[in-house]
Design a protein around this motif. Structure first.
Motif, mmCIF file in Angstrom:
data_model
loop_
_atom_site.group_PDB
_atom_site.id
_atom_site.type_symbol
_atom_site.label_atom_id
_atom_site.label_comp_id
_atom_site.label_asym_id
_atom_site.label_seq_id
_atom_site.Cartn_x
_atom_site.Cartn_y
_atom_site.Cartn_z
ATOM 1 N N GLN A 356 -42.096 -113.682 95.759
ATOM 2 C CA GLN A 356 -43.319 -112.946 95.428
ATOM 3 C C GLN A 356 -44.204 -113.747 94.482
ATOM 4 O OE1 GLN A 356 -42.497 -108.900 94.223
ATOM 5 N NE2 GLN A 356 -41.004 -108.580 95.875
ATOM 6 N N VAL A 588 -34.435 -108.395 90.026
ATOM 7 C CA VAL A 588 -35.088 -107.084 90.037
ATOM 8 C C VAL A 588 -35.580 -106.735 88.627
ATOM 9 C CG1 VAL A 588 -34.716 -104.610 90.374
ATOM 10 C CG2 VAL A 588 -33.805 -106.258 92.031
ATOM 11 N N LEU A 591 -38.773 -108.634 88.233
ATOM 12 C CA LEU A 591 -39.843 -108.121 89.093
ATOM 13 C C LEU A 591 -40.389 -106.794 88.580
ATOM 14 C CD1 LEU A 591 -38.302 -108.964 92.596
ATOM 15 C CD2 LEU A 591 -40.345 -110.004 91.591
ATOM 16 N N GLU A 592 -39.509 -105.981 88.033
ATOM 17 C CA GLU A 592 -39.935 -104.685 87.494
ATOM 18 C C GLU A 592 -40.599 -104.827 86.123
ATOM 19 O OE1 GLU A 592 -39.703 -101.246 88.526
ATOM 20 O OE2 GLU A 592 -39.654 -102.319 90.438
ATOM 21 N N HIS A 617 -38.338 -103.761 96.348
ATOM 22 C CA HIS A 617 -38.807 -105.149 96.335
ATOM 23 C C HIS A 617 -38.312 -105.957 97.532
ATOM 24 C CE1 HIS A 617 -40.925 -105.216 92.515
ATOM 25 N NE2 HIS A 617 -39.946 -104.504 91.970
#
Length: 625
Positions: A356, A588, A591-592, A617
């Motif tokens: 991402q 994760v 990403l969060e 995700h």
């Protein structure tokens, strides 16, 4: 679309059996060695040695190109992906081809049976003249012709399909291209020999030097500093650089030369940005790399698995690890290198990928798996982990996740030690075990009413037991400590505490078909499981699959999102694109953008939250019940 003549390799369907074509040469050498006083055809020995040295030359360049921990001046920041590795799998076809052509030349010219002198100065001069006056311009013009529409489409596009230059890319081309390249490399050698000035050192030196330059040009790291060209500008036209050749792959109408940019300058195909880009990359060597958003701090399991890294063998690293016989001879060498790295004691960069739009890296602590269980080694290991965390903090890394043994509760309290010691840390320390627990509990079938849990009082065991009892699943918790069992039982809601059952022997699970192994289970202990049992596990190293009538799950893992880029190596025994759950858990977390450290005991209330975030995700479970 059907392949054009001479585009495919004649032996492309043979796989590894193609190396049998070296057999006649090897047989000739063995026969002469055993039954004759001297080699009747000495060129057989030399061809075999040169072919072996050429393969070793490319392997050395592969190692250097993938030694990310050296802080090399990278040209393209993305990593080599699985697709490119697969396409370049048979990169060494050209070595076999040129070995066969050399054999044919020796058979055609009986004079080759005579030993050449070791050195002949005249031969070197002749060879260099032929190279500059014949090989360089011949390659230049043939290369330009291959960029014509027809030849490029059917022959040369294969070479340009590799998105990231790599030393193995030098050999990734069609059969026709390498036939022509064989002529380019053969003219100076045969010319010098036919003129009576050949020598053994000339042949070895030119062939290996030719490969050295090809590997250097196709490398993704710059090796010549711009200051050298600034002080000696004429060298720019006598030797190309990896940056120079990389521009040919991005701007295919420029930089066609073999090794000397002089010919591009002569025929007006020199890319105007060649020197500026080269200066920029080498002068900003410490700044041209991106700071990773996320770091996964792994460790070495054993000597054999230490060879499962890209800078040792890129092809082997791109498939799940397994102990292979061809690696056994390299065991002592690997052990020595590991001991040197242990003494050097520097955490090294293993691999990286983009997810991402963010850069993720794996760093490795050079410590063997067994060391984590030695009491006297704990301080040294924690010191290395602490140094890695502080380094990540200085760099601006957002999250660092600790792998398996690096977060051992007895070692550092699941990372708690480092956060307590350095409360000012900006980098978030994460053990990732919340997602590991989530993966395990979501693997359990919906109709399961009872599970048998070993390692039940560990960090993961406790969380799994508490979560399952909330789902009204009876958990047989194997532990010898009544006190620790009762402590965990009291954490459960009052109306579910009776679902946690204390057991002290494996016999208690002889009717339970769902086992969760958080502690090593011997084959004898596994024998108590009934036929048809499935073994889930979160124990390192994994338990041995000793029962044919049972099934065994892998360590908790998740498949990376489909948009991951630059990934070209497998994580230990996991398949391509799959990482351990603690690795995914840290990803994760980043990403969060969660601001807390994930350390110490697992928050059972967050298991479902972390699981849903992972799925959101694009992470996917490997095992689906």
């Amino acid at each position: 679309m059907a392949k054009k003549p001479l585009s495919a390799w004649p032996w492309e369907n043979l796989g590894s059996f193609k190396y049998a074509m070296y057999g006649p040469l090897a047989a000739n050498v063995m026969y002469s060695w055993i039954y004759e006083d001297s080699y009747k055809h000495p060129w057989c020995v030399h061809i075999l040695i040169i072919c072996a040295l050429r393969g070793f030359m490319h392997q050395l360049w592969n190692s250097y190109n993938n030694m990310l921990f050296l802080g090399n001046c990278r040209i393209k920041q993305q990593g080599v992906e699985f697709k490119q590795i697969d396409n370049e799998w048979d990169w060494d076809n050209f070595i076999l081809l040129q070995g066969l052509l050399a054999t044919m030349a020796c058979l055609m010219f009986p004079s080759m049976d005579d030993e050449f002198p070791i050195w002949n100065t005249k031969g070197f001069i002749t060879l260099m003249l032929l190279h500059v006056m014949v090989s360089e311009p011949l390659y230049y013009w043939m290369h330009r012709f291959f960029h014509g529409r027809y030849l490029f489409t059917h022959y040369h596009s294969l070479h340009h399909s590799s998105s990231v230059p790599h030393p193995f890319t030098a050999g990734h081309a069609t059969f026709l291209e390498h036939l022509i390249l064989s002529m380019v490399i053969g003219i100076p050698i045969m010319g010098s020999i036919l003129m009576g000035s050949g020598s053994t050192s000339m042949i070895y030196g030119y062939v290996l030097g030719f490969d050295f330059m090809r590997c250097m040009g196709h490398s993704n790291v710059e090796v010549i500093h711009g200051a050298i060209f600034n002080k000696l500008p004429f060298l720019r036209y006598l030797i190309y650089t990896p940056t120079y050749h990389s521009l040919h792959h991005s701007d295919m109408g420029t930089n066609f030369c073999l090794f000397m940019p002089l010919f591009d300058a002569m025929w007006n195909t020199l890319n105007r940005n060649s020197w500026q880009l080269h200066n920029k990359i080498t002068s900003n060597s410490g700044e041209n790399g991106r700071v990773p958003d996320f770091v996964f701090l792994a460790h070495i399991v054993d000597v054999m698995s230490a060879m499962h890294i890209p800078f040792v063998n890129r092809s082997f690293a791109s498939i799940p690890f397994s102990t292979r016989m061809f690696l056994l001879p390299f065991w002592p060498v690997t052990l020595m290198i590991l001991l040197m790295m242990w003494a050097w004691s520097k955490t090294f960069l293993h691999t990286f990928y983009n997810l991402q739009g963010r850069l993720y890296q794996t760093w490795v602590v050079p410590r063997f798996g067994f060391q984590y269980f030695l009491p006297f080694a704990a301080d040294g290991i924690n010191k290395k982990i602490e140094e890695a965390i502080l380094k990540a903090d200085r760099m601006g890394v957002k999250v660092i996740s600790l792998a398996a043994l690096n977060k051992n509760e007895a070692l550092n309290g699941g990372g708690t030690m480092f956060v307590n010691k350095h409360p000012q840390l900006k980098v978030r320390v994460c053990h990732g075990n919340t997602l590991t627990a989530a993966v395990i509990v979501n693997e359990i079938l919906k109709d399961v009413k009872e599970v048998f849990l070993t390692g039940s009082t560990s960090k993961l065991g406790r969380a799994i037991a508490l979560y399952l009892c909330r789902r009204r699943i009876r958990v047989l918790m194997l532990t010898s400590s009544t006190e620790r069992f009762q402590k965990i039982q009291k954490e459960a809601p009052a109306d579910t505490q009776n679902y946690l059952v204390h057991v002290t022997k494996y016999q208690a699970a002889q009717n339970c078909k769902t086992w969760i192994a958080g502690k090593w289970i011997t084959p004898w202990e596994q024998s108590w499981a009934p036929s048809g049992t499935h073994f889930h596990q979160f124990v390192v190293p994994p338990i041995l699959a000793s029962r044919r009538d049972c099934t065994y799950g892998d360590l908790a893992a998740m498949r990376l999102p489909e948009d991951v880029e630059g990934l070209g190596s497998c994580e230990y025994k996991l398949e391509r694109g799959v990482v351990h759950a603690c690795h995914a858990g840290g990803a994760v977390h980043q990403l969060e953008g969660w601001p807390h450290h994930e350390i110490g005991p697992i928050d059972v209330d967050r298991i479902d939250l972390v699981w849903e975030a992972a799925l959101k995700h694009g992470f996917r479970p490997v095992f689906q019940p």
